[in-house]
Design an enzyme around this catalytic site. Structure first.
Site, PDB file in Angstrom:
ATOM      1  N   CYS A 118      41.629  28.798  42.255  1.00 50.13           N
ATOM      2  CA  CYS A 118      41.004  27.487  42.144  1.00 50.13           C
ATOM      3  C   CYS A 118      41.754  26.768  41.024  1.00 50.13           C
ATOM      4  O   CYS A 118      42.819  27.203  40.607  1.00 50.13           O
ATOM      5  CB  CYS A 118      39.528  27.619  41.841  1.00 50.13           C
ATOM      6  SG  CYS A 118      39.271  28.344  40.254  1.00 50.13           S
ATOM      7  N   PRO A 136      41.935  36.589  40.241  1.00 48.06           N
ATOM      8  CA  PRO A 136      42.042  37.864  40.983  1.00 48.06           C
ATOM      9  C   PRO A 136      40.711  38.613  41.000  1.00 48.06           C
ATOM     10  O   PRO A 136      39.807  38.295  40.222  1.00 48.06           O
ATOM     11  CB  PRO A 136      43.084  38.637  40.192  1.00 48.06           C
ATOM     12  CG  PRO A 136      43.025  38.075  38.830  1.00 48.06           C
ATOM     13  CD  PRO A 136      42.654  36.637  38.973  1.00 48.06           C
ATOM     14  N   ASP A 138      40.922  42.227  41.264  1.00 48.63           N
ATOM     15  CA  ASP A 138      41.372  43.624  41.177  1.00 48.63           C
ATOM     16  C   ASP A 138      40.373  44.509  40.431  1.00 48.63           C
ATOM     17  O   ASP A 138      40.147  45.669  40.812  1.00 48.63           O
ATOM     18  CB  ASP A 138      42.747  43.693  40.502  1.00 48.63           C
ATOM     19  CG  ASP A 138      42.743  43.010  39.139  1.00 48.63           C
ATOM     20  OD1 ASP A 138      42.328  41.836  39.062  1.00 48.63           O
ATOM     21  OD2 ASP A 138      43.087  43.657  38.139  1.00 48.63           O
ATOM     22  N   LEU A 139      39.689  43.974  39.430  1.00 47.91           N
ATOM     23  CA  LEU A 139      38.742  44.794  38.659  1.00 47.91           C
ATOM     24  C   LEU A 139      37.495  45.110  39.499  1.00 47.91           C
ATOM     25  O   LEU A 139      36.917  46.191  39.416  1.00 47.91           O
ATOM     26  CB  LEU A 139      38.352  44.093  37.351  1.00 47.91           C
ATOM     27  CG  LEU A 139      39.524  43.775  36.408  1.00 47.91           C
ATOM     28  CD1 LEU A 139      39.030  43.039  35.170  1.00 47.91           C
ATOM     29  CD2 LEU A 139      40.286  45.034  36.030  1.00 47.91           C
ATOM     30  N   ARG A 172      28.675  20.361  41.717  1.00 49.46           N
ATOM     31  CA  ARG A 172      28.510  21.786  42.031  1.00 49.46           C
ATOM     32  C   ARG A 172      27.722  22.486  40.929  1.00 49.46           C
ATOM     33  O   ARG A 172      27.066  23.477  41.168  1.00 49.46           O
ATOM     34  CB  ARG A 172      29.886  22.472  42.096  1.00 49.46           C
ATOM     35  CG  ARG A 172      30.691  22.151  43.311  1.00 49.46           C
ATOM     36  CD  ARG A 172      31.987  22.925  43.321  1.00 49.46           C
ATOM     37  NE  ARG A 172      31.769  24.349  43.069  1.00 49.46           N
ATOM     38  CZ  ARG A 172      32.758  25.229  43.023  1.00 49.46           C
ATOM     39  NH1 ARG A 172      34.002  24.830  43.187  1.00 49.46           N
ATOM     40  NH2 ARG A 172      32.521  26.509  42.813  1.00 49.46           N
TER      41      ARG A 172
HETATM   42  C1  EPZ Z   1      32.359  33.729  35.569  1.00 52.46           C
HETATM   43  O1  EPZ Z   1      33.503  33.668  36.414  1.00 52.46           O
HETATM   44  C2  EPZ Z   1      31.739  32.338  35.621  1.00 52.46           C
HETATM   45  N1  EPZ Z   1      31.332  32.032  36.999  1.00 52.46           N
HETATM   46  C3  EPZ Z   1      32.772  31.302  35.138  1.00 52.46           C
HETATM   47  O2  EPZ Z   1      32.122  30.020  35.128  1.00 52.46           O
HETATM   48  C4  EPZ Z   1      33.174  31.663  33.708  1.00 52.46           C
HETATM   49  O3  EPZ Z   1      34.185  30.775  33.290  1.00 52.46           O
HETATM   50  C5  EPZ Z   1      33.712  33.104  33.670  1.00 52.46           C
HETATM   51  O4  EPZ Z   1      32.728  34.015  34.207  1.00 52.46           O
HETATM   52  C6  EPZ Z   1      34.052  33.553  32.262  1.00 52.46           C
HETATM   53  O5  EPZ Z   1      32.905  33.462  31.452  1.00 52.46           O
HETATM   54  C7  EPZ Z   1      30.151  32.515  37.450  1.00 52.46           C
HETATM   55  O6  EPZ Z   1      29.437  33.228  36.751  1.00 52.46           O
HETATM   56  C8  EPZ Z   1      29.769  32.138  38.850  1.00 52.46           C
HETATM   57  P1  EPZ Z   1      35.699  36.659  34.908  1.00 52.46           P
HETATM   58  P2  EPZ Z   1      34.295  35.043  36.795  1.00 52.46           P
HETATM   59  O7  EPZ Z   1      35.736  37.651  36.011  1.00 52.46           O
HETATM   60  O8  EPZ Z   1      33.310  36.138  36.993  1.00 52.46           O
HETATM   61  C9  EPZ Z   1      40.299  37.765  34.964  1.00 52.46           C
HETATM   62  C10 EPZ Z   1      31.850  27.769  35.661  1.00 52.46           C
HETATM   63  O9  EPZ Z   1      32.480  26.777  35.266  1.00 52.46           O
HETATM   64  N2  EPZ Z   1      39.938  38.729  36.029  1.00 52.46           N
HETATM   65  O10 EPZ Z   1      34.982  36.982  33.638  1.00 52.46           O
HETATM   66  O11 EPZ Z   1      35.238  34.735  37.884  1.00 52.46           O
HETATM   67  C11 EPZ Z   1      40.200  36.329  35.464  1.00 52.46           C
HETATM   68  O12 EPZ Z   1      41.399  35.956  36.133  1.00 52.46           O
HETATM   69  C12 EPZ Z   1      32.613  29.026  36.034  1.00 52.46           C
HETATM   70  O13 EPZ Z   1      30.591  27.841  35.747  1.00 52.46           O
HETATM   71  C13 EPZ Z   1      40.900  39.617  36.485  1.00 52.46           C
HETATM   72  O14 EPZ Z   1      42.039  39.615  36.023  1.00 52.46           O
HETATM   73  O15 EPZ Z   1      35.116  35.287  35.444  1.00 52.46           O
HETATM   74  C14 EPZ Z   1      40.006  35.551  34.201  1.00 52.46           C
HETATM   75  O16 EPZ Z   1      41.258  35.325  33.589  1.00 52.46           O
HETATM   76  C15 EPZ Z   1      34.117  28.832  35.952  1.00 52.46           C
HETATM   77  N3  EPZ Z   1      40.565  40.493  37.478  1.00 52.46           N
HETATM   78  C16 EPZ Z   1      39.181  36.500  33.330  1.00 52.46           C
HETATM   79  O17 EPZ Z   1      39.333  37.815  33.901  1.00 52.46           O
HETATM   80  C17 EPZ Z   1      39.311  40.530  38.021  1.00 52.46           C
HETATM   81  O18 EPZ Z   1      39.054  41.369  38.910  1.00 52.46           O
HETATM   82  C18 EPZ Z   1      37.696  36.152  33.301  1.00 52.46           C
HETATM   83  O19 EPZ Z   1      37.224  36.223  34.595  1.00 52.46           O
HETATM   84  C19 EPZ Z   1      38.344  39.606  37.550  1.00 52.46           C
HETATM   85  C20 EPZ Z   1      38.674  38.721  36.548  1.00 52.46           C
END
Ligand code: EPZ
Length: 416
Positions: A116, A122, A124-125, A396
């Site tokens: 997005c 990703p 992967d975790l 949204r």
């Molecule tokens: C949640 O997204 C929130 N969304 C996001 O809010 C928020 O910015 C984010 O957590 C961080 O706090 C919801 O709760 C619906 P992450 P999420 O997995 O779960 C990397 C908003 O504006 N990562 O903690 O997708 C990832 O690329 C939204 O309300 C991996 O590398 O966030 C990122 O750099 C935007 N591999 C970092 O971790 C994975 O398998 C944080 O991602 C998963 C994540």
């Protein structure tokens, strides 16, 4: 696509009620699949992402009914285990349904959520966590198929405290056999809310709010009602709306414990904050002082308020530096702020912000949910009229945004 038209220059004053949390409601709606029965939810925000989640629950056989201020979700007739691709693309956080489907039915099929505007996103975790629970993963033609004979508890350590991966592993393991110990887990309040909801249904999960979560598998989860926590990102957004207009705004139905880093940074920027049990009032100077911000996993400064603070600091006295440590490209909104006269330079993970008083209204476009909110914040103080296009992104995640801002004295209207 609809747009906002905002005449800047109005000082915001008054009270605004914070809605239920988007990022708590989404995983909790997914978790309703686990009891194959009824769940009654209160304080669910009426926003696009929640509607999309309801759409998916209905498409797999669930029933969603709205009654006054409550939502009743009946998942007793869920009989499909594939998340529709177009809905996955519409909202990547629907990947959270996979954990619930696997947890309940030991199978799920979904497409890669896709990137997005804030990064590659990703999963992967999530996948590595599922595999540790004995789930077979098959990938073909962009679809991911998960199957398991049994879900077997295990030790899982996350490379990064991912919110989504933490939630998905909890959902997949709470009806499994044995115990799962999840370390380096995310500690966000929305995860605590999800665990509180699951434990109220009869799950046995310890360590909410810490980086070590223990999930002891149980056989069954019961029907309950639950009240969603307030949205801490919306709370921060309205405090900044008060701050940027040199106003005096009180937010109600908030939880100050969830936004300590925001309160701390606003005080550092020379705002006065009166904090009570469920309300926070901000009294702002004409112009805030420059400050530096580094986004971090909770309880650090939340990445979701990075763009909103950038808009505030673009009008501050002096030069501020923001460092985005969570997502690799969460500065797309900067070019739009600069069209309004902001002086922001992006260098890798840093945004260097030279505060200015010369912010002008302009024709700008939302790039993503929180980037769009930053444009609204900037438009509140811009000289003249600002037109913000593509506001569906903003709708949204923010319930009744134009009504709430108008109630505080902003000159804002929505046009289709
Ligand atoms: C949640 O997204 C929130 N969304 C996001 O809010 C928020 O910015 C984010 O957590 C961080 O706090 C919801 O709760 C619906 P992450 P999420 O997995 O779960 C990397 C908003 O504006 N990562 O903690 O997708 C990832 O690329 C939204 O309300 C991996 O590398 O966030 C990122 O750099 C935007 N591999 C970092 O971790 C994975 O398998 C944080 O991602 C998963 C994540």
């Amino acid at each position: 696509m609809s747009k906002f038209i905002i005449q800047g220059g109005k000082r915001l004053e008054g009270e605004v009620k914070i809605s239920g949390s988007k990022n708590a409601a989404l995983p909790i709606i997914a978790a309703t699949i686990l009891n194959s029965g009824k769940t009654t939810l209160y304080n669910v925000p009426n926003i696009q992402d929640v509607q999309t989640m309801f759409e998916i629950v209905k498409q797999i056989g669930g029933k969603v009914t709205k009654k006054n201020n409550k939502i009743i979700i009946d998942t007793s007739k869920v009989h499909k285990y594939e998340i529709p691709e177009e809905l996955m693309r519409k909202m990547r956080s629907s990947v959270i349904l996979a954990g619930a489907l696997i947890g309940k039915y030991k199978k799920a099929k979904f497409s890669y959520p896709g990137g997005c505007d804030i990064g590659s996103r990703p999963i992967d975790l999530h996948i590595k966590g599922f595999e540790k629970l004995g789930i077979q993963i098959r990938e073909d033609h962009g679809k991911i198929e998960c199957n398991a004979e049994e879900i077997i508890g295990n030790q899982i350590n996350l490379d990064f405290p991912s919110v989504g991966a933490t939630e998905n592993i909890i959902l997949a393991s709470c009806l499994g056999k044995g115990t799962t110990i999840l370390t380096n887990a995310a500690k966000e309040p929305e995860i605590e809310d999800l665990i509180k909801y699951l434990n109220k249904m009869g799950a046995k999960i310890k360590g909410a709010g810490t980086d070590r979560i223990e999930i002891i598998g149980v056989k069954k989860l019961s029907e309950i009602s639950y009240n969603i926590m307030p949205d801490r990102i919306e709370a921060g957004t309205y405090l900044v709306a008060g701050a940027i207009t040199g106003g005096r705004v009180k937010i109600t139905n908030a939880n100050p414990m969830h936004i300590e880093p925001i309160i701390n940074k606003l005080e550092e920027a020379n705002c006065k904050l009166n904090v009570e049990k469920n309300t926070i009032e901000i009294i702002a100077p004409k112009r805030v002082k420059a400050i530096d911000i580094k986004t971090m996993p909770y309880p650090g400064f939340p990445t979701d308020l990075q763009s909103i603070f950038a808009a505030l600091l673009a009008t501050g006295k002096g030069t501020s530096v923001i460092t985005e440590n969570i997502f690799e490209s969460r500065y797309k909104y900067v070019q739009e702020l600069n069209r309004m006269g902001a002086k922001i330079k992006v260098e890798c993970r840093n945004a260097i912000i030279k505060g200015t008083k010369k912010i002008q209204g302009a024709n700008v476009v939302s790039t993503d949910l929180r980037g769009g909110a930053a444009l609204v914040i900037e438009a509140l103080v811009a000289k003249g009229e600002t037109q913000i296009n593509n506001i569906d992104y903003i709708l949204r995640g923010y319930e009744k945004m134009e009504e709430k801002l108008r109630q505080l004295g902003a000159d804002i209207r929505k046009e289709e």
